[in-house]
Design a protein around this motif. Structure first.
Motif, PDB file in Angstrom:
ATOM      1  N   MET A  93     -13.698 -41.772 -91.579  1.00 54.95           N
ATOM      2  CA  MET A  93     -13.556 -41.031 -92.832  1.00 54.95           C
ATOM      3  C   MET A  93     -12.904 -39.682 -92.596  1.00 54.95           C
ATOM      4  SD  MET A  93     -14.066 -42.484 -95.594  1.00 54.95           S
ATOM      5  CE  MET A  93     -13.800 -40.957 -96.472  1.00 54.95           C
ATOM      6  N   LEU A  94     -13.199 -39.057 -91.467  1.00 54.99           N
ATOM      7  CA  LEU A  94     -12.523 -37.804 -91.125  1.00 54.99           C
ATOM      8  C   LEU A  94     -11.017 -38.038 -91.061  1.00 54.99           C
ATOM      9  CD1 LEU A  94     -12.283 -34.878 -90.083  1.00 54.99           C
ATOM     10  CD2 LEU A  94     -12.723 -35.791 -87.772  1.00 54.99           C
ATOM     11  N   HIS A  95     -10.602 -39.105 -90.414  1.00 55.74           N
ATOM     12  CA  HIS A  95      -9.176 -39.428 -90.320  1.00 55.74           C
ATOM     13  C   HIS A  95      -8.603 -39.745 -91.703  1.00 55.74           C
ATOM     14  CE1 HIS A  95     -10.038 -40.833 -85.916  1.00 55.74           C
ATOM     15  NE2 HIS A  95     -10.123 -39.526 -86.067  1.00 55.74           N
ATOM     16  N   SER A  96      -9.415 -40.396 -92.543  1.00 54.07           N
ATOM     17  CA  SER A  96      -8.936 -40.784 -93.869  1.00 54.07           C
ATOM     18  C   SER A  96      -8.713 -39.591 -94.782  1.00 54.07           C
ATOM     19  CB  SER A  96      -9.938 -41.743 -94.522  1.00 54.07           C
ATOM     20  OG  SER A  96     -10.070 -42.932 -93.770  1.00 54.07           O
ATOM     21  N   THR A  97      -9.403 -38.485 -94.529  1.00 52.04           N
ATOM     22  CA  THR A  97      -9.215 -37.308 -95.382  1.00 52.04           C
ATOM     23  C   THR A  97      -7.785 -36.789 -95.308  1.00 52.04           C
ATOM     24  OG1 THR A  97      -9.955 -35.795 -93.621  1.00 52.04           O
ATOM     25  CG2 THR A  97     -11.632 -36.583 -95.185  1.00 52.04           C
ATOM     26  N   ALA A  98      -7.036 -37.198 -94.280  1.00 53.77           N
ATOM     27  CA  ALA A  98      -5.639 -36.773 -94.169  1.00 53.77           C
ATOM     28  C   ALA A  98      -4.797 -37.298 -95.323  1.00 53.77           C
ATOM     29  CB  ALA A  98      -5.057 -37.235 -92.835  1.00 53.77           C
ATOM     30  N   LEU A  99      -5.307 -38.307 -96.058  1.00 59.23           N
ATOM     31  CA  LEU A  99      -4.579 -38.831 -97.212  1.00 59.23           C
ATOM     32  C   LEU A  99      -4.724 -37.947 -98.440  1.00 59.23           C
ATOM     33  CD1 LEU A  99      -5.493 -42.627 -96.925  1.00 59.23           C
ATOM     34  CD2 LEU A  99      -3.296 -41.570 -96.380  1.00 59.23           C
ATOM     35  N   ALA A 100      -5.593 -36.950 -98.378  1.00 59.92           N
ATOM     36  CA  ALA A 100      -5.853 -36.120 -99.556  1.00 59.92           C
ATOM     37  C   ALA A 100      -4.614 -35.375-100.024  1.00 59.92           C
ATOM     38  CB  ALA A 100      -6.985 -35.138 -99.265  1.00 59.92           C
ATOM     39  N   PHE A 101      -3.684 -35.133 -99.112  1.00 57.33           N
ATOM     40  CA  PHE A 101      -2.462 -34.419 -99.506  1.00 57.33           C
ATOM     41  C   PHE A 101      -1.695 -35.189-100.583  1.00 57.33           C
ATOM     42  CE2 PHE A 101      -0.448 -37.412 -96.653  1.00 57.33           C
ATOM     43  CZ  PHE A 101       0.827 -37.563 -97.166  1.00 57.33           C
ATOM     44  N   THR A 102      -1.912 -36.515-100.645  1.00 58.71           N
ATOM     45  CA  THR A 102      -1.255 -37.335-101.661  1.00 58.71           C
ATOM     46  C   THR A 102      -1.614 -36.860-103.061  1.00 58.71           C
ATOM     47  OG1 THR A 102      -1.387 -39.227-100.166  1.00 58.71           O
ATOM     48  CG2 THR A 102      -0.901 -39.700-102.458  1.00 58.71           C
ATOM     49  N   ALA A 103      -2.830 -36.361-103.218  1.00 55.94           N
ATOM     50  CA  ALA A 103      -3.311 -35.855-104.510  1.00 55.94           C
ATOM     51  C   ALA A 103      -3.156 -34.338-104.592  1.00 55.94           C
ATOM     52  CB  ALA A 103      -4.774 -36.257-104.724  1.00 55.94           C
ATOM     53  N   THR A 104      -2.245 -33.795-103.795  1.00 55.43           N
ATOM     54  CA  THR A 104      -1.945 -32.348-103.752  1.00 55.43           C
ATOM     55  C   THR A 104      -3.153 -31.509-103.376  1.00 55.43           C
ATOM     56  OG1 THR A 104      -2.380 -31.916-106.118  1.00 55.43           O
ATOM     57  CG2 THR A 104      -0.160 -32.655-105.508  1.00 55.43           C
ATOM     58  N   VAL A 105      -4.100 -32.098-102.659  1.00 49.94           N
ATOM     59  CA  VAL A 105      -5.261 -31.348-102.174  1.00 49.94           C
ATOM     60  C   VAL A 105      -4.844 -30.587-100.915  1.00 49.94           C
ATOM     61  CG1 VAL A 105      -7.615 -31.522-101.269  1.00 49.94           C
ATOM     62  CG2 VAL A 105      -6.868 -33.028-103.128  1.00 49.94           C
ATOM     63  N   PRO A 106      -5.111 -29.271-100.843  1.00 50.03           N
ATOM     64  CA  PRO A 106      -4.652 -28.470 -99.693  1.00 50.03           C
ATOM     65  C   PRO A 106      -5.524 -28.641 -98.453  1.00 50.03           C
ATOM     66  CG  PRO A 106      -5.835 -27.067-101.221  1.00 50.03           C
ATOM     67  CD  PRO A 106      -5.761 -28.435-101.873  1.00 50.03           C
ATOM     68  N   ASP A 107      -5.618 -29.882 -97.974  1.00 46.00           N
ATOM     69  CA  ASP A 107      -6.410 -30.141 -96.782  1.00 46.00           C
ATOM     70  C   ASP A 107      -5.612 -29.746 -95.547  1.00 46.00           C
ATOM     71  OD1 ASP A 107      -4.554 -32.287 -97.031  1.00 46.00           O
ATOM     72  OD2 ASP A 107      -5.736 -33.442 -95.609  1.00 46.00           O
ATOM     73  N   LEU A 108      -6.146 -30.070 -94.390  1.00 43.30           N
ATOM     74  CA  LEU A 108      -5.522 -29.665 -93.133  1.00 43.30           C
ATOM     75  C   LEU A 108      -4.105 -30.217 -92.988  1.00 43.30           C
ATOM     76  CD1 LEU A 108      -5.649 -28.289 -90.405  1.00 43.30           C
ATOM     77  CD2 LEU A 108      -6.966 -30.237 -89.527  1.00 43.30           C
ATOM     78  N   LEU A 109      -3.905 -31.492 -93.295  1.00 43.96           N
ATOM     79  CA  LEU A 109      -2.577 -32.080 -93.152  1.00 43.96           C
ATOM     80  C   LEU A 109      -1.595 -31.476 -94.151  1.00 43.96           C
ATOM     81  CD1 LEU A 109      -0.743 -34.087 -91.752  1.00 43.96           C
ATOM     82  CD2 LEU A 109      -1.500 -35.842 -93.357  1.00 43.96           C
ATOM     83  N   LYS A 110      -2.062 -31.189 -95.360  1.00 45.59           N
ATOM     84  CA  LYS A 110      -1.182 -30.569 -96.368  1.00 45.59           C
ATOM     85  C   LYS A 110      -0.695 -29.200 -95.890  1.00 45.59           C
ATOM     86  CE  LYS A 110       0.552 -29.907-100.587  1.00 45.59           C
ATOM     87  NZ  LYS A 110       0.950 -28.499-100.537  1.00 45.59           N
ATOM     88  N   ILE A 111      -1.568 -28.419 -95.282  1.00 53.04           N
ATOM     89  CA  ILE A 111      -1.175 -27.110 -94.765  1.00 53.04           C
ATOM     90  C   ILE A 111      -0.185 -27.274 -93.611  1.00 53.04           C
ATOM     91  CG2 ILE A 111      -1.993 -24.982 -93.708  1.00 53.04           C
ATOM     92  CD1 ILE A 111      -2.722 -25.362 -96.672  1.00 53.04           C
ATOM     93  N   ALA A 112      -0.420 -28.275 -92.748  1.00 44.56           N
ATOM     94  CA  ALA A 112       0.511 -28.536 -91.646  1.00 44.56           C
ATOM     95  C   ALA A 112       1.887 -28.924 -92.182  1.00 44.56           C
ATOM     96  CB  ALA A 112      -0.036 -29.632 -90.744  1.00 44.56           C
ATOM     97  N   ARG A 113       1.926 -29.716 -93.242  1.00 38.35           N
ATOM     98  CA  ARG A 113       3.201 -30.086 -93.857  1.00 38.35           C
ATOM     99  C   ARG A 113       3.894 -28.866 -94.445  1.00 38.35           C
ATOM    100  NH1 ARG A 113       3.908 -35.534 -95.493  1.00 38.35           N
ATOM    101  NH2 ARG A 113       4.771 -34.821 -97.478  1.00 38.35           N
ATOM    102  N   ASP A 114       3.118 -27.981 -95.066  1.00 38.24           N
ATOM    103  CA  ASP A 114       3.700 -26.752 -95.625  1.00 38.24           C
ATOM    104  C   ASP A 114       4.271 -25.859 -94.517  1.00 38.24           C
ATOM    105  OD1 ASP A 114       2.957 -27.636 -98.114  1.00 38.24           O
ATOM    106  OD2 ASP A 114       1.169 -26.375 -98.259  1.00 38.24           O
ATOM    107  N   ILE A 115       3.541 -25.780 -93.400  1.00 37.47           N
ATOM    108  CA  ILE A 115       4.026 -24.983 -92.263  1.00 37.47           C
ATOM    109  C   ILE A 115       5.319 -25.567 -91.721  1.00 37.47           C
ATOM    110  CG2 ILE A 115       3.509 -24.268 -89.891  1.00 37.47           C
ATOM    111  CD1 ILE A 115       0.566 -24.138 -90.692  1.00 37.47           C
ATOM    112  N   ASN A 116       5.373 -26.891 -91.631  1.00 34.53           N
ATOM    113  CA  ASN A 116       6.600 -27.552 -91.162  1.00 34.53           C
ATOM    114  C   ASN A 116       7.771 -27.268 -92.094  1.00 34.53           C
ATOM    115  OD1 ASN A 116       8.320 -29.434 -89.745  1.00 34.53           O
ATOM    116  ND2 ASN A 116       7.878 -30.899 -91.374  1.00 34.53           N
ATOM    117  N   SER A 117       7.512 -27.295 -93.404  1.00 38.05           N
ATOM    118  CA  SER A 117       8.572 -27.025 -94.375  1.00 38.05           C
ATOM    119  C   SER A 117       9.075 -25.589 -94.274  1.00 38.05           C
ATOM    120  CB  SER A 117       8.059 -27.291 -95.798  1.00 38.05           C
ATOM    121  OG  SER A 117       7.679 -28.649 -95.962  1.00 38.05           O
TER     122      SER A 117
END
Length: 238
Positions: free
Chosen positions: A170-194
């Motif tokens: 479930m911890l790994h699955s939370t990485a999908l939260a960015f799909t719903a524009t939730v600012p989780d860890l992966l979403k922030i990493a994507r923003d940093i990459n951009s």
């Protein structure tokens, strides 16, 4: 890399100044979905092992649907699909709920982990030694008291190793939260990459943070297993 960490460490860990982000949101989604899903799974697991088909079949159908479809699809259904239904658009409460990406992600994660946890707990209930149940019956325990005092405590101990794996998944699955524009860890990493065009550094930092969280969770579950499953280990030779 050091420059990126210095500039974005707050966003990666807990806030961007306006909202919670990064690790804070990831842990919030994980803890809340696991707690809510686990509590609901206890009740559903009892129904799942029931000989009453009116109780067991609906639970089987629920677990079949949520275990048989990808979590990503479930999240899209809740986030993109539910809001298009007339019954949702016609209800102010439902409309407000499904308008929030965080609510949709939490609902999808909770139901998904509930389905898997239900089957884990149901299997553990079936594995409770029959002698313990017979002893409880001999002492005149009611069905409710037998579940509360004998079956569920024993089943939870049996289920602990498999359940710990479900929590890590479930911890790994939370990485999908960015799909719903939730600012989780992966979403922030994507923003940093951009912003920096340094994908290795951005996603590498996220990977390290996920590893740290996983290590903490695994350590906690190992301590729990040592405490509650001590009787299952072979006695040391003297």
């Amino acid at each position: 890399m050091i420059d990126i960490v210095q500039e974005y460490w707050k966003s990666l860990l807990w806030t961007d100044g306006y909202r919670f982000t990064g690790v804070a949101i990831t842990l919030w989604l994980l803890i809340l979905s696991v707690v809510l899903g686990g509590m609901l799974a206890l009740l559903l697991a009892v129904c799942r092992v029931s000989s009453n088909k009116f109780l067991s079949l609906p639970v089987w159908l629920f677990t079949y649907i949520f275990r048989g479809t990808p979590l990503y699809v479930q999240l899209l259904v809740f986030y993109s699909g539910m809001y298009t239904l007339e019954v949702v658009k016609g209800s102010e409460m439902l409309s407000a709920f499904f308008r929030s990406g965080l609510n949709c992600a939490l609902l999808a994660f909770t139901l998904n982990t509930c389905a898997y946890t239900t089957e884990i707990f149901a299997g553990a209930i079936r594995s409770v030694p029959h002698g313990e149940i017979e002893a409880a019956r001999a002492y005149g325990f009611s069905r409710f008291k037998m579940y509360r005092c004998i079956i569920l405590p024993s089943a939870l101990r049996i289920a602990l190793p498999a359940y710990s794996n479900e929590v890590i998944l479930m911890l790994h699955s939370t990485a999908l939260a960015f799909t719903a524009t939730v600012p989780d860890l992966l979403k922030i990493a994507r923003d940093i990459n951009s912003a920096t065009y340094q994908p290795f550094t951005a996603f590498g930092i996220a990977a390290v943070l996920y590893l740290i969280i996983s290590y903490v969770l695994i350590s906690l579950f190992r301590r729990a297993e040592k405490r509650w499953l001590r009787h299952t280990k072979p006695a040391s030779a003297h």
